[in-house]
Design an enzyme around this catalytic site. Structure first.
Site, PDB file in Angstrom:
ATOM      1  N   SER A 491       2.452   6.824   5.475  1.00 26.04           N
ATOM      2  CA  SER A 491       3.279   6.431   4.330  1.00 26.04           C
ATOM      3  C   SER A 491       4.730   6.314   4.799  1.00 26.04           C
ATOM      4  O   SER A 491       5.009   5.501   5.684  1.00 26.04           O
ATOM      5  CB  SER A 491       3.106   7.428   3.185  1.00 26.04           C
ATOM      6  OG  SER A 491       3.558   6.878   1.977  1.00 26.04           O
ATOM      7  N   HIS A 604      -4.745   4.966  -0.300  1.00 24.01           N
ATOM      8  CA  HIS A 604      -3.606   5.612   0.359  1.00 24.01           C
ATOM      9  C   HIS A 604      -3.889   7.070   0.702  1.00 24.01           C
ATOM     10  O   HIS A 604      -3.200   7.654   1.533  1.00 24.01           O
ATOM     11  CB  HIS A 604      -2.389   5.516  -0.560  1.00 24.01           C
ATOM     12  CG  HIS A 604      -1.069   5.731   0.121  1.00 24.01           C
ATOM     13  ND1 HIS A 604      -0.569   4.853   1.060  1.00 24.01           N
ATOM     14  CD2 HIS A 604      -0.145   6.720  -0.004  1.00 24.01           C
ATOM     15  CE1 HIS A 604       0.613   5.282   1.473  1.00 24.01           C
ATOM     16  NE2 HIS A 604       0.888   6.419   0.857  1.00 24.01           N
TER      17      HIS A 604
END
Length: 631
Positions: A491, A604
């Site tokens: 991320s 994610h």
């Protein structure tokens, strides 16, 4: 040779969380990971004040809530193998069969008994408009998808009231509000909701159901994430007032809807009122505000630790549960119950009663059979004088006088933190013979708003902090081989890995995960891009084109000399797949050493909640890449 943790040991972890309390009784959720079956299962356990025992036998039981009289427990499950719907059950506390009350097509996000125990409020998404019967997505709003959920356009979460005896249900809240949480007080239903998630994506308000109408109680400019109604008509809010955008800390406030007065209760503690520590083996977290005897109890991130604090209405703050650890969930009945973990101890259940703490469970006692590396803290004085918390973990079986390769790990966020929480990934690398270096550079949570605020300055002071952490580690620990250091992160940590390889050649291997490579494409494709990028980079791609490109790692692709592995997932809507694809294509086109691993069906949260076999494969890829280039 001491036995370190391997990738497949992921299947041994038991994830403890989602506590609820009634007097001396506790109910909580335990999730098991099966690498062989490539699936997760969960069931409920009960503590009756004397011992812990299994309570339900389902494979997908979770989210338990006691009824007000403590005679029933409501919970969610998926016991019907033929159905994709979420199921609401109740079960008597004294045992017996669980009884199915209702099903909900798109899942159950929150549930809570009414004050008389005759009903259960359920927060669940519904379609607010009829959709075509074909497979064409006709989209008219933002956001159109959300990470971990999928398509969200045309849906809103509403509150249904389910009769706890008959299972009959009726909708209480209007379709235009997107509800996130409910509480009952004095016969009224209060709830949190977004009214305009497209134009005000960071705003959520407190409402009360007045007859059949929803009345907004807050002014439409804060992000309220939890609340407690008080008897005098005022409220304690857990809210972010956004004075500094996303880096603003979430605080506890006393709010009077009649006068509009908002008073910050936690002003003397410049810390976020939630747990922002990173862990890849944590249970379901439930750390809601609790009001008891004039005190509001909450979890806050304080540097590398997450502890339980309490504050009264005069603003006096006390630390209730302390220590170098991460408190995950808590509930209060006759005593405080909480789950917690640290860097070498996975999550377990504890109680604090009359000042004495006791551990109730040992679901992860198997960990004692393994040799684990204890993080060693060191402080780095940055070039501008700020202090940076940093740690190293020695390889399992460490031998003095020997030189070892190292891996720099960078956390996501950026407003999260590393600290005293369990990271399976770190232990896998130390078991493979690597030193692990990690830190909390500028942008991290837990050190105050000034420290966290890097808006418009990504790749500047944060990058310098990381390089100075590596410099200090090499100075202090002579067993680190400075010629064999790798870097990885996900991320924001993936963005920073991309940035690093475009700005220095000091790392001999890199793995970037779920990353950002281009702020312009990120703005227009991800679930949060249209508001996160303007907040973090400034403006939008039309009025701040230069900075959007200057801060994009893709611009610096010609500079990359470090062998890079890119890990991305097909359903990562936070940092969508094109972020990895375009960086890979650029580097391949430029003749660089690069490989791309794409995980189908993952989002994610691959490293934290992906399919077990994919999580194991991801760890094997990271460790294998580092071994290939550093050994």
């Amino acid at each position: 040779m001491p036995k370190g943790l391997a990738e497949k040991d992921l299947g041994k972890f038991r994830l403890v969380g989602n506590i609820d309390a009634f007097r001396r009784k506790l109910v909580f959720q335990v999730t098991e990971i099966s690498v062989e079956k490539d699936d997760y299962s969960s069931r409920l356990y009960l503590y009756d004040g004397r011992r812990v025992k299994p309570f339900t036998s389902g494979k997908k039981d979770g989210n338990p809530r006691f009824s007000p009289d403590g005679r029933l427990i409501a919970f969610t499950s998926k016991r019907d193998k033929e159905s994709k719907e979420a199921e609401l059950y109740v079960i008597p506390i004294n045992g017996g069969e669980a009884r199915l009350l209702a099903k909900f097509k798109y899942g159950i996000q929150d549930l809570r008994f009414t004050e008389d125990g005759k009903g259960i409020a359920v927060v669940t998404p519904i379609d607010v408009e009829k959709k075509p019967k074909d497979d064409v997505h006709l989209i008219k709003e933002l956001p159109f998808w959300f990470n971990g959920i999928g398509w969200v356009y045309g849906k809103r979460s509403v509150v249904y009231l389910v009769d706890a005896e008959t299972g009959r249900k009726r909708r209480l809240t209007p379709k235009n509000l997107d509800v996130s949480q409910v509480r009952f007080h004095d016969g009224k239903l209060y709830f949190l909701a977004q009214e305009d998630r497209e134009r005000k994506p960071m705003v959520s308000d407190l409402y009360v159901l007045d007859g059949r109408k929803a009345k907004r109680l807050t002014p439409g400019k804060w992000s309220v994430s939890d609340f407690i109604p008080l008897d005098d008509g005022t409220f304690v809010l857990k809210a972010n007032t956004r004075e500094r955008g996303i880096p603003t800390n979430t605080h506890l406030y006393h709010y009077d809807p009649e006068s509009g007065e908002l008073r910050k209760l936690t002003k003397d503690l410049d810390r976020s009122a939630y747990n922002s520590l990173n862990s890849d083996v944590r249970g379901s977290q439930r750390a809601e505000l609790v009001f008891k005897d004039g005190w509001v109890y909450y979890v806050a991130t304080d540097g590398p630790r997450a502890n339980i604090f309490r504050v009264n209405l005069d603003g006096k703050i006390e630390r209730v549960v302390s220590g170098d650890r991460s408190v995950e969930s808590f509930a209060i009945g006759d005593y405080i119950a909480f789950t917690a973990q640290d860097a070498v101890t996975p999550t377990e259940l504890y109680v604090l009663r009359d000042g004495r703490e006791r551990k109730l469970t040992d679901f992860n006692g198997w960990i004692r059979e393994y040799s684990l590396s204890q993080p060693e803290h060191f402080n780095v004085k940055a070039g501008d004088g700020a202090g940076i918390d940093a740690w190293i973990m020695r390889p399992v079986g460490f031998e003095p006088g020997k030189k070892y390769p190292a891996v720099l790990e960078i956390h996501g966020g950026p407003k999260t933190a590393y600290g005293y929480a369990f990271m399976h990934e770190f232990h896998v690398l130390t078991a493979r013979g690597f030193v692990v270096i990690f830190s909390n550079p500028r942008g991290s949570d837990g050190y105050g708003e000034d420290f966290a605020d890097i808006r418009g300055h990504y790749g500047e002071r944060d990058y310098q902090d990381l390089m100075e952490v590596v410099d200090e580690a090499l100075k202090r620990f002579d067993f680190i081989d400075g010629e064999r250091i790798g870097v990885t992160g996900g991320s924001y940590g993936g963005f920073m890995t991309n940035w690093i390889v475009g700005h220095t050649n000091r790392f001999k291997a890199a793995v970037t995960q779920r990353s950002i490579s281009n702020w312009v494409s990120f703005f227009g494709t991800t679930d949060i891009g249209y508001f996160f990028a303007p907040d973090q980079i400034g403006g939008d791609p039309w009025n701040n084109t230069d900075n959007y490109w200057e801060k994009s790692p893709l611009k610096y692709a010609p500079n990359v000399e470090t062998p890079l592995l890119i890990i991305h997932s097909t359903e990562d809507y936070r940092c969508w797949l094109p972020e990895g694809l375009q960086f890979y294509t650029a580097l391949k086109y430029l003749g660089k050493t690069v490989e791309l691993a794409i995980f189908p069906g993952e989002n994610h949260d691959l490293s934290r909640g992906g399919k077990p076999k994919h999580r194991v494969r991801r760890l094997e890829l990271i460790a294998g890449w580092m071994e290939r280039w550093l050994k």
